[in-house]
Design a protein around this motif. Structure first.
Motif: not given
Length: 379
Positions: A340-358
């Motif tokens: 994102l600039g200035d040493g900042l980043f977005y990191m994805s925290h992926n997960s699966k919900d209990k209904d199987g949806q990502q």
């Protein structure tokens, strides 16, 4: 004259406010539930205030609050890592193949036909993505360019010891993509597209301990770009990359998942799924030193030593004493890594919900890069 000056001041103030809005990014953004395929990459259009998520079989566009703006669906291949060009186009890796990954995708989607193997860069016009479920073939939202070099390496057979193996350099396709200046050059600001191979992590192979990165100049790609027809894959693309680079990291599982250029450090960040060879440290994150020029080196392929151009890992972070490889153990980044600039980043925290949806939530991190940790969460 006074009115002109007042008008100029007002326009300048508006421009400054507009610029500040491009960097006023929230600490987290939630993608919403997006089907049964996990997130592969994320990129932010800071100028226009949109976020793009790749969920394997679809591209999802949200605003900075996570509100769904639109999506492109109907892919029967693997849409991977994403980046954005200076002209605002969204670039992503796109694979069609009949290995375990391809067959798994087809099974999940209920597709029983096999395509020929083909690897592409998908180029999306984000301004045309205006509603959910826009069909990838029927709507005019993207063009694709064929990556012939990767297809040839994927299709090749090579000797490894006494055995014949499929896939030169253990190429499993392409995944990580990033726009960055010429590596090792301080001259000019022109950016090139870097495309990383997927690399099979087979522990019995001896020729899969390097990452492979192709370099392209996309300024003339309009002559190659074509609409996507998934029943009849086209072969329109450059014959060769400008350069082909190798980076010694030790084996990984499917190569560089996310590749990202950070302008604040001038380095390329490579997030991977950990490898399994015990002679290597099996880090999750590597940083390629963008200031060091490529140098001559050698890799083994088809039982021969092959002269290649190699890139250097950053001289920072934990160093494995046996292999000399440096990197970090860091849980996040392989499903989304966006500077994102200035040493900042977005990191994805992926997960699966209990209904199987990502789903994915991107969180803001600050680059640290010392011997203890790679990033710290911004709170």
């Amino acid at each position: 004259m006074k009115k002109f000056i007042l008008c100029l001041i007002a326009l300048t103030s508006l421009s400054l406010r507009s610029q500040s809005q491009t960097i006023s990014l929230p600490d987290s953004i939630y993608s919403g539930k997006q089907g049964r395929m996990h997130v592969q990459g994320v990129v932010v259009d800071k100028a226009k205030g949109y976020v793009y998520f790749s969920f394997t079989d679809r591209l999802v566009k949200t605003d900075l609050s996570g509100k769904l703006i639109g999506s492109v669906t109907g892919f029967v291949g693997h849409l991977g890592d994403l980046d954005i060009s200076d002209d605002g186009k969204i670039y992503g890796s796109l694979e069609y193949k009949n290995d375990a990954i391809g067959k798994g995708i087809h099974k999940e989607l209920g597709v029983d036909t096999e395509n020929e193997d083909g690897f592409y860069i998908a180029i999306f016009d984000g301004s045309r993505i205006v509603r959910p479920d826009m069909n990838v073939e029927k709507e005019d939202v993207l063009r694709t360019v064929y990556i012939q070099e990767a297809v040839h390496d994927y299709a090749a057979k090579v000797k490894d010891g006494d055995e014949e193996r499929p896939h030169r350099f253990a190429c499993s396709g392409i995944d990580g993509v990033a726009f960055a200046p010429a590596i090792g050059s301080s001259k000019g600001t022109k950016k090139f597209l870097y495309v990383a191979y997927g690399v099979y992590g087979d522990t019995s192979r001896t020729d899969n301990d390097n990452q492979v990165i192709l370099k392209y100049d996309v300024s003339d790609w309009d002559r190659y770009a074509q609409k996507l027809s998934q029943d009849k894959l086209h072969h329109s693309g450059p014959d060769k990359p400008l350069e082909k680079y190798f980076v010694k990291t030790g084996s990984t599982r499917y190569g560089i998942q996310n590749l990202a250029y950070d302008p604040s450090t001038g380095n390329l960040f490579a997030a991977v799924y950990q490898g399994s060879k015990t002679q290597f440290p099996n880090y999750d994150l590597f940083v390629i030193d963008g200031k060091k020029e490529p140098v001559k080196g050698y890799v083994t392929s088809d039982n021969k030593k092959v002269e290649v151009k190699t890139l250097s890992l950053l001289n920072a972070g934990p160093k494995d004493p046996a292999s000399g490889i440096r990197g970090w153990h860091f849980k996040w980044g392989a499903t989304g890594l966006c500077p994102l600039g200035d040493g900042l980043f977005y990191m994805s925290h992926n997960s699966k919900d209990k209904d199987g949806q990502q789903q994915s939530t991107v969180y803001k991190y600050k680059w640290v890069g010392d011997n203890q940790r790679a990033f710290k969460l911004v709170k």
